[in-house]
Scaffold this motif. Structure first.
Motif, PDB file in Angstrom:
ATOM      1  N   SER A 176       0.831  -1.208   0.000  1.00 42.69           N
ATOM      2  CA  SER A 176       0.000   0.000   0.000  1.00 42.69           C
ATOM      3  C   SER A 176       0.864   1.255   0.000  1.00 42.69           C
ATOM      4  O   SER A 176       0.522   2.258  -0.645  1.00 42.69           O
ATOM      5  N   ILE A 177       1.998   1.211   0.704  1.00 42.86           N
ATOM      6  CA  ILE A 177       2.913   2.354   0.701  1.00 42.86           C
ATOM      7  C   ILE A 177       3.555   2.515  -0.669  1.00 42.86           C
ATOM      8  O   ILE A 177       3.671   3.625  -1.205  1.00 42.86           O
ATOM      9  N   TYR A 178       3.944   1.405  -1.261  1.00 44.40           N
ATOM     10  CA  TYR A 178       4.560   1.454  -2.585  1.00 44.40           C
ATOM     11  C   TYR A 178       3.568   2.007  -3.612  1.00 44.40           C
ATOM     12  O   TYR A 178       3.904   2.847  -4.448  1.00 44.40           O
ATOM     13  N   HIS A 179       2.318   1.547  -3.528  1.00 41.50           N
ATOM     14  CA  HIS A 179       1.292   2.000  -4.464  1.00 41.50           C
ATOM     15  C   HIS A 179       0.941   3.465  -4.241  1.00 41.50           C
ATOM     16  O   HIS A 179       0.669   4.215  -5.191  1.00 41.50           O
ATOM     17  N   GLY A 180       0.962   3.920  -2.971  1.00 43.01           N
ATOM     18  CA  GLY A 180       0.684   5.316  -2.680  1.00 43.01           C
ATOM     19  C   GLY A 180       1.726   6.259  -3.257  1.00 43.01           C
ATOM     20  O   GLY A 180       1.419   7.404  -3.617  1.00 43.01           O
ATOM     21  N   ASN A 181       2.990   5.781  -3.323  1.00 40.57           N
ATOM     22  CA  ASN A 181       4.067   6.502  -4.009  1.00 40.57           C
ATOM     23  C   ASN A 181       4.219   7.946  -3.506  1.00 40.57           C
ATOM     24  O   ASN A 181       4.348   8.884  -4.290  1.00 40.57           O
ATOM     25  N   GLN A 182       4.198   8.096  -2.174  1.00 40.47           N
ATOM     26  CA  GLN A 182       4.351   9.439  -1.609  1.00 40.47           C
ATOM     27  C   GLN A 182       5.844   9.726  -1.405  1.00 40.47           C
ATOM     28  O   GLN A 182       6.438   9.318  -0.414  1.00 40.47           O
ATOM     29  N   THR A 183       6.428  10.434  -2.344  1.00 38.80           N
ATOM     30  CA  THR A 183       7.868  10.693  -2.312  1.00 38.80           C
ATOM     31  C   THR A 183       8.215  12.084  -1.787  1.00 38.80           C
ATOM     32  O   THR A 183       9.364  12.334  -1.427  1.00 38.80           O
ATOM     33  N   ASP A 184       7.240  12.995  -1.767  1.00 43.65           N
ATOM     34  CA  ASP A 184       7.503  14.336  -1.244  1.00 43.65           C
ATOM     35  C   ASP A 184       7.578  14.280   0.279  1.00 43.65           C
ATOM     36  O   ASP A 184       6.679  13.753   0.943  1.00 43.65           O
ATOM     37  N   SER A 185       8.643  14.838   0.837  1.00 42.00           N
ATOM     38  CA  SER A 185       8.836  14.774   2.284  1.00 42.00           C
ATOM     39  C   SER A 185       7.849  15.674   3.022  1.00 42.00           C
ATOM     40  O   SER A 185       7.343  16.656   2.480  1.00 42.00           O
ATOM     41  N   VAL A 186       7.580  15.306   4.274  1.00 43.95           N
ATOM     42  CA  VAL A 186       6.655  16.052   5.129  1.00 43.95           C
ATOM     43  C   VAL A 186       7.309  16.247   6.497  1.00 43.95           C
ATOM     44  O   VAL A 186       8.297  15.591   6.828  1.00 43.95           O
TER      45      VAL A 186
END
Length: 313
Positions: A99-109
């Motif tokens: 699910s994390i891989y599919h979400g592909n959230q690469t922008d840092s927070v």
């Protein structure tokens, strides 16, 4: 529970004398170690904690070599870790890697929202030559190398003295230039030490890593991971496992079960496994009771099934 006591009781239960060729020291220590690992994993008897310091824009962080599984869970049976940004604590819950891989959230927070656990990339073998002679004392000897190549070595890593054809395990990391090892010669089964200029190979064990999602934008934050720990290996008569003596009988039976599979008497050995299984169930409940944890019985969870992204929307 020290190595001498456990080895003696394995020998007695199998009904072999100390001069028996059926038993050998390394196999006995190996089987006891497997038994201790299985018992600790089943009962959550040994826990530890790791504090990870974040690096800006970095998601993966290696976990300690003795990490086996996450320990803490909330009332909904979700594993979590504690994230501190320097002022406030935030509890992050585990999601599946897909699910994390599919979400592909690469922008840092500023503060990640989730995390997962995956296997880490292998650490390269370490090679060199012993810088000093070390005789065997109580089944162990020290491997020294002034080049200090042992930064990434952990207890439980495999070690080989290729000059003497001796192989074993790292039982203690004294410094980045010295390791306490337990070695056994393949041809004789005798304990081995180190002679100056002996060639060595250290093979690091497999590791896990924590993956923060999304990656943090700031360095210096901390993540506290509470986990069930694999016990340090005992391959010496006078080192001991960090377990209550109440576990001794079940550990000995598990080790004997492994021996019986080696001599092709699985039906006989399976009885010992069943006894281990029953005893460990009882002790696991006792440990939970002592810690004030109630994980027995059934829990009904009415939370809506999550989407592939891991959300509950």
């Amino acid at each position: 529970m020290d190595g001498q006591t456990l080895s003696r009781e394995v020998r007695q239960l199998i009904n072999e004398t100390s001069a028996s060729s059926y038993l050998d020291a390394k196999s006995t220590y190996d089987y006891i170690y497997e038994a201790v690992i299985a018992t600790a994993e089943r009962t959550n008897a040994i826990t530890s904690s790791q504090v990870i310091t974040t690096v800006a824009n970095q998601s993966p962080y290696k976990l300690n070599a003795n990490y086996m599984k996450l320990y803490l869970m909330d009332s909904q049976n979700r594993n979590y870790v504690k994230y501190n940004d320097g002022s406030n604590d935030t509890f992050l819950f585990q999601k599946t890697y897909d699910s994390i891989y599919h979400g592909n959230q690469t922008d840092s927070v500023t503060v990640p929202s989730d995390f997962t656990i995956t296997d880490a990339a292998a650490i390269a073998n370490i090679t060199g030559t012993a810088g000093a002679t070390s005789a065997v004392a109580n089944g162990e000897a020290t491997l020294s190398d002034v080049l200090a190549p042992f930064t990434n070595v952990s207890v439980g890593d495999f070690v080989h003295n290729t000059t003497q054809d001796a192989h074993g395990i790292v039982t203690s990391v004294t410094s980045t230039s010295a390791l306490v090892t337990a070695l056994f010669v393949d041809t004789t089964g005798a304990s081995a030490g180190w002679t100056i200029s002996d060639a060595y190979i250290v093979v690091p064990q497999g590791r896990f890593q924590l993956v923060l999602d999304p990656p943090p934008s700031t360095s210096g934050h901390t993540v506290t991971v509470e986990y069930v720990a694999r016990p340090a290996a005992v391959y010496s008569p006078y080192r001991s496992y960090r377990l209550s003596p109440n576990f001794k009988g079940s550990i000995v039976k598990y080790a004997c079960w492994l021996y019986k599979y080696r001599d092709r008497e699985p039906n006989f050995g399976d009885t010992w496994f069943k006894i281990w299984d029953a005893q460990v169930r009882l002790m696991g409940r006792s440990i939970n009771k002592a810690l004030g944890i109630n994980r027995s019985g059934y829990k009904v969870n009415f939370i809506k099934r999550s989407r592939p992204s891991g959300s509950y929307r």
